[in-house]
Design a protein around this motif. Structure first.
Motif, short mmCIF file in Angstrom:
data_model
loop_
_atom_site.label_atom_id
_atom_site.label_comp_id
_atom_site.label_asym_id
_atom_site.label_seq_id
_atom_site.Cartn_x
_atom_site.Cartn_y
_atom_site.Cartn_z
N SER A 408 23.16 -60.65 63.97
CA SER A 408 23.50 -59.46 63.38
C SER A 408 24.77 -59.19 64.15
CB SER A 408 22.40 -58.51 63.78
OG SER A 408 22.41 -58.51 65.34
N GLY A 409 25.15 -59.65 65.21
CA GLY A 409 26.49 -59.42 65.87
C GLY A 409 26.25 -58.50 67.15
N ASN A 410 25.37 -57.42 66.92
CA ASN A 410 25.24 -56.41 67.96
C ASN A 410 23.96 -55.55 68.00
OD1 ASN A 410 25.36 -54.82 65.74
ND2 ASN A 410 27.15 -53.43 66.49
N PHE A 411 22.91 -56.25 67.57
CA PHE A 411 21.61 -55.61 67.55
C PHE A 411 20.53 -56.62 67.47
CE2 PHE A 411 23.38 -54.56 63.32
CZ PHE A 411 22.63 -55.47 62.63
N VAL A 412 19.31 -56.24 67.75
CA VAL A 412 17.92 -57.07 67.63
C VAL A 412 17.44 -56.64 66.11
CG1 VAL A 412 15.84 -57.43 68.54
CG2 VAL A 412 17.76 -57.46 69.96
N THR A 413 17.20 -57.54 65.60
CA THR A 413 16.89 -57.28 64.15
C THR A 413 15.25 -57.39 64.06
OG1 THR A 413 16.33 -59.61 63.55
CG2 THR A 413 18.72 -58.67 63.08
N ILE A 414 14.79 -56.54 63.09
CA ILE A 414 13.29 -56.50 63.07
C ILE A 414 12.61 -57.91 62.73
CG2 ILE A 414 11.37 -55.96 61.26
CD1 ILE A 414 12.69 -53.15 61.07
N ALA A 415 13.35 -58.82 61.92
CA ALA A 415 13.24 -60.35 61.74
C ALA A 415 12.85 -60.83 62.98
CB ALA A 415 14.05 -61.03 60.68
N ASP A 416 13.97 -60.79 64.08
CA ASP A 416 13.77 -61.19 65.39
C ASP A 416 12.53 -61.01 66.10
OD1 ASP A 416 16.36 -62.25 64.94
OD2 ASP A 416 17.47 -60.82 66.09
N MET A 417 12.19 -59.62 65.94
CA MET A 417 11.07 -59.23 66.69
C MET A 417 9.82 -59.73 66.18
SD MET A 417 11.84 -55.06 67.12
CE MET A 417 10.22 -54.85 68.11
N VAL A 418 9.58 -59.49 64.87
CA VAL A 418 8.45 -60.05 64.02
C VAL A 418 8.16 -61.50 64.28
CG1 VAL A 418 6.96 -60.29 62.06
CG2 VAL A 418 8.32 -58.34 62.28
N GLU A 419 9.36 -62.26 64.26
CA GLU A 419 8.98 -63.79 64.65
C GLU A 419 8.58 -64.21 65.99
OE1 GLU A 419 11.96 -67.71 64.93
OE2 GLU A 419 13.08 -65.59 64.22
N GLU A 420 9.08 -63.20 67.09
CA GLU A 420 8.63 -63.32 68.27
C GLU A 420 7.32 -63.04 68.67
OE1 GLU A 420 10.43 -62.83 73.02
OE2 GLU A 420 11.69 -62.70 71.26
N VAL A 421 6.97 -61.88 68.45
CA VAL A 421 5.47 -61.21 68.70
C VAL A 421 4.63 -61.06 67.66
CG1 VAL A 421 6.96 -60.11 71.11
CG2 VAL A 421 6.49 -59.02 68.60
N GLY A 422 4.92 -61.05 66.46
CA GLY A 422 4.16 -60.70 65.39
C GLY A 422 4.17 -59.33 64.85
N LYS A 423 3.83 -59.12 63.53
CA LYS A 423 3.90 -58.05 62.89
C LYS A 423 2.90 -56.68 63.58
CE LYS A 423 1.02 -57.54 59.41
NZ LYS A 423 0.05 -56.49 59.34
N ASP A 424 1.77 -57.52 63.86
CA ASP A 424 0.68 -56.38 64.40
C ASP A 424 0.94 -55.76 65.79
OD1 ASP A 424 -1.13 -56.94 62.20
OD2 ASP A 424 -2.12 -58.67 63.20
N VAL A 425 1.77 -56.87 66.51
CA VAL A 425 2.15 -56.31 67.84
C VAL A 425 3.16 -55.09 67.67
CG1 VAL A 425 3.21 -56.74 69.97
CG2 VAL A 425 1.41 -58.33 69.04
N VAL A 426 4.20 -55.35 66.96
CA VAL A 426 5.41 -54.55 66.53
C VAL A 426 4.87 -53.26 66.14
CG1 VAL A 426 7.27 -54.20 65.15
CG2 VAL A 426 6.96 -56.23 66.11
N ARG A 427 3.92 -53.23 65.30
CA ARG A 427 3.27 -52.01 64.33
C ARG A 427 2.45 -51.18 65.45
NH1 ARG A 427 3.26 -51.51 58.39
NH2 ARG A 427 2.20 -49.63 58.86
N PHE A 428 1.52 -51.80 66.13
CA PHE A 428 0.49 -51.12 67.00
C PHE A 428 1.42 -50.70 68.00
CE2 PHE A 428 -2.69 -49.98 70.09
CZ PHE A 428 -4.00 -49.80 69.01
N THR A 429 2.32 -51.19 68.74
CA THR A 429 3.16 -50.73 69.71
C THR A 429 3.90 -49.49 69.43
OG1 THR A 429 3.27 -52.99 70.61
CG2 THR A 429 4.71 -51.26 71.61
N MET A 430 4.58 -49.58 68.34
CA MET A 430 5.09 -48.34 67.98
C MET A 430 4.69 -47.10 67.72
SD MET A 430 8.28 -49.38 67.83
CE MET A 430 8.65 -50.90 68.56
#
Length: 581
Positions: A408-430
């Motif tokens: 992306s050049g200057n930010f962390v993408t959602i794809a990066d996050m989901v790939e690393e920790v998984g959809k469920d972790v991202v959603r519940f944590t938010m």
């Protein structure tokens, strides 16, 4: 949905029946207003299982004091076999203790309703437009969009579950200067794909590698015909192509989080259809837009400032601190002018509007609410409108700021996050903080296997139930409600916690706060873990007792229903209920 009443609705109906009986006895006047009568858990659990304010609310109409009326209500309530005791507290509150039979009936309701347990009809089919994400189509989805995306999607699901007809809308900002910048950035990548040396990306253009595939696709489709052409020849084509490509990427990124919108509204299409002009015409006819001169910005001395007459919306009539221009000096629409027309369009097809915005838009809330209030009131259809502000998320890794994404050049993408920790972790944590509260997202902490990590703790409760059921099956024991007589106080307390779910759904839906469901699930998971752990200190309190098949079957049946409620709540949040961890 089945017509089986869950516990709070059932006891609210019982109290309503008592009040009707008291009207028949002339203790209460006919048609006494009851909309403020509530049935809920007492603030102090030691006071009982349920509490009602009926006597406090209705004493004045009955021309008596609350305690005297409470005595009449209690006299009726104690005749009910599901009520073990009814006591008057303080100035006239009534605390109820329920018989075990009441809790066992609720357990049966969970088993009967299954995935429908907790579903409500309070929305009465009202159409609610929930607009969320609406990121500029200039790059991949990143963390700046993630929290609002999850909050909006969970809110939409919650409102549907509570009986609303929900429109999930994404507003595509494809008419502003940022899409021209996107087109110029894509043009550079187009030249690069054709073998030209583009050097360093100029300041002001988008530098991310995500535009390389866009440039390659344009080169393949168009060849080199636009390489030496003036900008006005290629800009419209590259703008349309780049926006289309970015929206495909955005849809794909959102899909990684399980998010889908059913309406995508284009700002460019809105303007081409003349919607802003229609809105301005209507507002002028109703004296809500006039031609005036803005004051010079306060506290600033601008040498080149000149008074310019602009069309101004009378937002001060609706609580704003100054009237706002809907067009710029060059005649183009301001963001506010375009947004005003867009909300006018949304209001035509909905009974209520909800926008999920980043906290950086806080200054716009007052004026857009004023505009929607004016438009909807003038159309004779006042539209409730709410803006939920979502704070940014700070990304950490073991307490240190997370590195940015190369792509992306200057930010962390959602794809990066989901790939690393998984959809469920991202959603519940938010959803583990109120949206307007600051949040840290530490990649290391959100995958910890501890009680301090709510994602793990809730999913572990469900996985633990599944494991217990598998263990029981291996020993020839299956869940059964044939004999629940062995269930005692510990089990009743757990059922009482599960019985809160329908009430929590309605409260969260009314407040438009999906994070309440995440909080509730953590409490229910905690209650189950505590119940399960009783067996560590007392072998007779284990769920599976080989020497007592009937009690084991009853406790397994209870566990199944707790698992069902966990699944229902997690489904509302878009999180999978895992069977193993």
């Amino acid at each position: 949905m089945s017509d089986t009443k869950t516990l709070y609705a059932a006891f609210a109906a019982k109290i309503d029946a008592v009040l009707s009986a008291l009207e028949a006895e002339a203790v209460l006047p006919p048609d006494c207003p009851r909309q403020n009568v509530s049935v809920e858990p007492p603030r102090d659990p030691s006071h009982g299982d349920l509490a009602t304010n009926a006597a406090m609310v209705l004493a004045k109409q009955a021309k008596t004091n609350p305690r005297a009326l409470a005595e009449k209500i209690v006299e009726h309530l104690t005749r009910d076999p599901l009520i073990e005791s009814a006591e008057i507290a303080g100035p006239g509150f009534i605390n109820l203790r329920l018989a075990d039979t009441a809790w066992l009936e609720e357990l049966a309701a969970i088993a009967k309703l299954g995935a429908e347990y907790g579903r409500s009809t309070i929305g009465a089919g009202k159409r609610v437009n929930v607009e969320y994400v609406s990121a500029n189509p200039t790059g991949p989805m990143h963390m700046g969009h993630c929290r609002g995306a999850v909050v909006g999607d969970a809110l939409a699901s919650l409102l549907e579950y509570a009986g609303h007809d929900v429109i999930r809308e994404y507003y595509v900002n494809d008419a502003g200067g940022q899409v021209d910048v996107l087109a110029r950035s894509a043009f550079l990548r187009y030249k690069e794909a054709l073998g030209h040396d583009i050097g360093a990306i100029p300041e002001g253009l988008y530098p991310g590698d995500y535009l390389k595939p866009v440039g390659e696709a344009l080169a393949k489709e168009l060849g080199d015909r636009f390489v030496d052409e003036p900008e006005d020849e290629w800009l419209p084509i590259f703008r349309a192509q780049a926006v289309t490509a970015m929206m495909e990427q955005i849809r794909a990124d959102l899909a990684l989080l399980g998010i889908k919108h059913n309406v995508f509204s284009s700002e460019a299409a809105l303007q081409m259809a003349g919607k802003p002009e229609q809105a301005e015409k209507w507002l002028r006819e109703h004296d809500l837009v006039y031609d005036g001169v803005l004051e010079q910005p306060k506290g600033k001395v601008l040498d080149d400032w000149e008074p310019v007459e602009l069309p101004l919306f009378r937002s001060t009539r609706f609580g704003d601190d100054q009237d706002r221009p809907i067009r710029k000096s060059d005649g183009k629409w301001t963001y506010f002018g375009a947004d005003l027309a867009y909300h006018m369009q949304k209001a035509e097809g909905a009974d209520e509007l909800i926008d999920i915005w980043g906290a950086d838009h806080a200054g716009t809330v007052k004026r857009i609410k004023a505009a929607v209030a004016a438009l909807s009131e003038g159309q004779g259809k006042p539209i409730p409108f709410d803006v939920k502000l979502v704070q940014m998320v700070q990304l950490l890794r073991n307490g240190e700021p997370a590195k940015m994404s190369k792509r992306s050049g200057n930010f962390v993408t959602i794809a990066d996050m989901v790939e690393e920790v998984g959809k469920d972790v991202v959603r519940f944590t938010m959803l583990t903080r109120k949206p307007d509260a600051q949040m840290d997202f530490d990649f290391a902490k959100v995958v910890e296997t501890s009680k301090d990590n709510p994602v793990f703790y809730v999913q572990y409760a469900h996985a633990r139930i599944c494991s217990t059921l598998r263990k029981g099956a291996a020993e020839g024991l299956e869940p059964s409600d044939a004999d629940l007589s062995g269930l005692g106080a510990d089990e009743m307390a757990l059922i009482a916690q599960a019985a809160q779910f329908p009430r929590e759904v309605e409260a969260a839906a009314k407040a438009r706060e999906p994070h309440r469901i995440a909080f509730y699930l953590y409490d229910l998971a905690s209650a189950f873990h505590s119940y399960y752990n009783l067996g560590n200190d007392d072998a007779q309190k284990r769920i599976i007792l080989a020497q007592d098949p009937a009690l084991s079957a009853a406790r397994l049946f209870l566990s199944v229903q707790i698992g069902q409620v966990l699944r229902n709540g997690l489904a509302l949040l878009g999180v999978d209920a895992v069977e193993e961890l």
